[in-house]
Motif scaffolding. Sequence first.
Motif, PDB file in Angstrom:
ATOM      1  N   ASN A  66      -6.321  -0.852   6.110  1.00  0.00           N
ATOM      2  CA  ASN A  66      -5.802  -0.694   4.753  1.00  0.00           C
ATOM      3  C   ASN A  66      -4.303  -0.387   4.744  1.00  0.00           C
ATOM      4  O   ASN A  66      -3.837   0.507   5.446  1.00  0.00           O
ATOM      5  CB  ASN A  66      -6.547   0.432   4.026  1.00  0.00           C
ATOM      6  CG  ASN A  66      -7.965   0.054   3.663  1.00  0.00           C
ATOM      7  OD1 ASN A  66      -8.315  -1.116   3.606  1.00  0.00           O
ATOM      8  ND2 ASN A  66      -8.802   1.057   3.413  1.00  0.00           N
ATOM      9  N   GLN A  67      -3.607  -1.120   3.930  1.00  0.00           N
ATOM     10  CA  GLN A  67      -2.153  -0.985   3.855  1.00  0.00           C
ATOM     11  C   GLN A  67      -1.751   0.410   3.398  1.00  0.00           C
ATOM     12  O   GLN A  67      -2.240   0.927   2.395  1.00  0.00           O
ATOM     13  CB  GLN A  67      -1.598  -2.027   2.880  1.00  0.00           C
ATOM     14  CG  GLN A  67      -0.090  -2.030   2.754  1.00  0.00           C
ATOM     15  CD  GLN A  67       0.378  -3.131   1.809  1.00  0.00           C
ATOM     16  OE1 GLN A  67      -0.240  -4.186   1.718  1.00  0.00           O
ATOM     17  NE2 GLN A  67       1.464  -2.891   1.108  1.00  0.00           N
ATOM     18  N   GLY A 108      -3.829  -4.619  -0.962  1.00  0.00           N
ATOM     19  CA  GLY A 108      -2.552  -3.910  -0.964  1.00  0.00           C
ATOM     20  C   GLY A 108      -2.326  -3.082  -2.208  1.00  0.00           C
ATOM     21  O   GLY A 108      -1.522  -2.143  -2.207  1.00  0.00           O
TER      22      GLY A 108
END
Length: 482
Positions: free
Chosen positions: A144-145, A160
Amino acid sequence: MNNNHGQHSFYGKNMLCTLKSYQIESIGRFGRMFREVSPLYINPLELNKLGAPGGPMEGTSPAQLTSDVPLGMIFFGQFIDHDITFDTQSNFSSINNPLQIENTRTANLDLDCIFGGGPEDEPFLYDKPNGRGLYLLTGKSNQNQGQAAKLEKHDLPRTGTETAIIGDPRNDENRVISQFQLAMIRFYNANYDAIKNADPHKSAVEIYEEARELVMYHYQWIVVNEFLPLLCGSKIVGDILGSGRKFYKPCNQPFIPIEFSVAAYRFGHSMINQALKLQPSGPVHSIFSPQFGRGFEKIKNEAQVIHWETLFDFDGTYQRAEKLDTKLAAILLDLPFIQSANPADRSLATRNLRRGQSFLLPSGETIAECMQRDTAEINDIKNLIRNLAQTHDINLDSGTPLWFYILAEAEEIGRIDSAGSKPGEGLGPVGATIVAETIIGLLEMDEASYLGSNRDWSPTLGTNGVFTMKDLLNMANTAIDL
């Protein structure tokens, strides 16, 4: 709002007189359990007073708690609801015809909120079949960003913009439901891994099919053997399983009755605590705090990771749900995320009452009479309701909204077990019958469920044919971190 009263007038008269237009259910639509009963109408101003802050439905502080209902089970009830219903069309400003309201979930307890349409239809939920195999993805596999690596395994896969990549977006609306979605993903992954290791010659698709059925059956088992007895009472659940359903009788295929979705299954709103803990030694959070209730965003620190012994019965130290009665936590009568100058729009109680009226629901007394409940029992519940209403100058002389009647019944009678009734500990006979018959009926009419395909099945996980929520969550914790 359409003020042309001449439009569709004849159709409206048919609905209000006989409700015959609801006789045959349509695939993928809602329907009625009681098709021959006339609807109740209450002046909307009286409904507003009933659900208003400071009115008869505002709960006390400190909260009155049940003796043995884990708070986590109320959120599990929300998860079940998301598995079988999703109404995106109904509104308060017009009459809602159940046959015109699409249910965008399958009316089956099939975990489509977890598996989506399967790896061929929604491959973005799964790992590569020719790589590690058809495991469901988590935050770690997604990387996960902007999320710390140590937190990824505790979160759902996200875009994102922090949108969860899951089968039902509602399962990210608060921290508990989001973490339970992840626990179910991990429970599947643990079973997929066990089957894969037991027979490495099986194809990824074969392992997926076997693991999916295993997970689905054990989930359904918990619903029938732990959740329903706890909230509906072992006596009523046992009677339905032993003697059959008397009121939920679809004409063609399973459907979600509005008596269930719009009234009876909203019992959990009375049992949600205003403040709760996510971890045994952690702080208490408001249900609408950034730490717990904001939803739709990634986990930002370890304090947001749920420790399940705090919410479910692992060792007796779990948080209890609030009593099931005519009261809601005060914060639910003034929802902070509803942008409206009208206080009635911000009250969850009033919204439930208005929704019931928009679906032409009958009164609670009428449904109780249809179920042939004892007249003295109905009068006791009506006396409780009358006292609450008169204290706040509310006119309910024409009848009681079904949802409010079910809450009052729970307060007066409550859950019925072998030892008798337990007021405030679960649903009374009318509410319990609607909920239990609907859920059991959905399973019995689903050829892919254990009750619809193999009634001799019993859990292969757990201990000696006993499988509980604790067993599921413990196994979820053993899953490999993907």
